[in-house]
Design an enzyme around this catalytic site. Sequence first.
Site, PDB file in Angstrom:
ATOM      1  N   LEU A 211       0.857  -1.161  -0.065  1.00 26.79           N
ATOM      2  CA  LEU A 211       0.047  -0.072   0.040  1.00 26.79           C
ATOM      3  C   LEU A 211       0.816   1.189   0.023  1.00 26.79           C
ATOM      4  CD1 LEU A 211      -2.448  -0.311   2.843  1.00 26.79           C
ATOM      5  CD2 LEU A 211      -3.117  -0.153   0.332  1.00 26.79           C
ATOM      6  N   HIS A 212       0.768   2.226  -0.882  1.00 31.32           N
ATOM      7  CA  HIS A 212       1.274   3.452  -0.950  1.00 31.32           C
ATOM      8  C   HIS A 212       0.781   4.619  -1.444  1.00 31.32           C
ATOM      9  CE1 HIS A 212       2.697   1.880  -4.859  1.00 31.32           C
ATOM     10  NE2 HIS A 212       3.121   3.258  -5.116  1.00 31.32           N
ATOM     11  N   ARG A 213      -0.151   4.218  -2.106  1.00 33.03           N
ATOM     12  CA  ARG A 213      -0.952   5.494  -3.057  1.00 33.03           C
ATOM     13  C   ARG A 213      -1.481   6.625  -2.020  1.00 33.03           C
ATOM     14  NH1 ARG A 213       0.345   5.179  -8.087  1.00 33.03           N
ATOM     15  NH2 ARG A 213       0.636   2.905  -8.493  1.00 33.03           N
ATOM     16  N   ASP A 302      -1.938  -1.758  -4.007  1.00 33.70           N
ATOM     17  CA  ASP A 302      -2.514  -0.612  -4.882  1.00 33.70           C
ATOM     18  C   ASP A 302      -1.227   0.081  -5.840  1.00 33.70           C
ATOM     19  OD1 ASP A 302      -0.713   0.620  -3.362  1.00 33.70           O
ATOM     20  OD2 ASP A 302      -2.192   1.995  -2.230  1.00 33.70           O
TER      21      ASP A 302
END
Length: 384
Positions: A211-213, A302
């Site tokens: 997850l990093h968006r 993501d």
Amino acid sequence: MKLIKIFIVVGARPNFMKAAPLIKALKKYPSFKLRLVHTGQHYDPEMSASFFKELRLPKPDTCLGVGSGTQAGQTGKIMIEFEKVCLKDRPDLVVVVGDVNSTLAGALTAAKLGIPVAHVEAGLRSFDRTMPEEINRLVTDQLADFLFTSCEGARRNLIKEGRPEAKIFFVGNVMIDTLLNHLRLAQKSRMLEQLGLKKNHQIRKYALLTLHRPSNVDLPIVLQRIFQALMELAREIPIIFPVHPRTLRQIRKFNLFQFVSFQENLKHIQKAQFQGKMLCLPPLGYLDFLALMSQAAIVLTDSGGIQEETTILGIPCLTLRKNTERPITIQEGTNRIVGNDPERILKAARRVLKSRILRKKIPKYWDGKAAERIVKILKQQLKS
Ligand code: UD1
């Protein structure tokens, strides 16, 4: 022999996997004189140097060292520094890959100096202009003279935006070149054993998460809701979560430690402590991550590239976004869009775990030869 000077611009983690096969293929032709330019967008050893080592990328010839910043700040700094390099040693072509800020900055700088630009991974569209990457894609593709695409849908997008057919070349997916080249090596990774997920050739079912968006991690309420859903899932299946630096910063800032168990030092894992929480690891190297991805029961992400990689590996992927610029991974691959609503994530994950999505098919030209196709085309085109 007239040498053709080519600059390849890289900056962020997903660029390195795309540039590696291109550099290898370009190096086969002595008439190409390469210069690898690293913008410094990603600078932590585990976000950059480890990929250079594992993918056997040559040391960058030029490092711009721009580091982190706001969208405009980072893009602007890269442009200022890259322009100096181009003015000093004018290339015949600038190659940019993917959709990160380094991609846009490289293309924009070159185009303004009248230097031809090649964009590898052209034409992907999420049609969501709140994503910085979508802006980067749109502008880069308007400027590029060579548009190398990874699927037929990309060509349609480019034609709709008025790009001439003659500049579009369907070559396949360079990221998959790298995956296929490294799959055997990844099998030597000890990551699964270290995490206690593999014993006597038996693999325990586990989920892999990234997850990093900004849309998922920058608002506390959104990130917390995603984590709540994943906590539920973690009671049913171990979740491995290599944490991107941006996400780590947000976990600290929003104080979300009740959801995660941290394993800061990979070297000292004896047996992973899941305790019904997500097991957070530092960002992993390419081979360890590939090893984990290729054996996972399910991948939740993501990221853009991971949607493509799971399609090739035949691993079910749930994309925690509202859209994807890679619809082919849904139509032909193993990907499903689930957004970031907790109930939907949980429901979809449970469904997948009950009945695996079967691999559909391998998209055309995702065959490990995309970089070779690109270089062949460049050779012909640049000669003329
Ligand atoms: C960038 C790309 C994104 C890509 C992702 C892969 C853009 C607009 N975004 O997002 O498309 O999917 O890379 O990782 O180009 N940081 C570190 N160390 C690093 C790099 C970043 O600590 O080596 C931290 C910094 O606090 C920085 C933040 O992460 O501010 C975000 O980094 P940035 O490069 O701006 O965007 P990413 O979220 O990594």
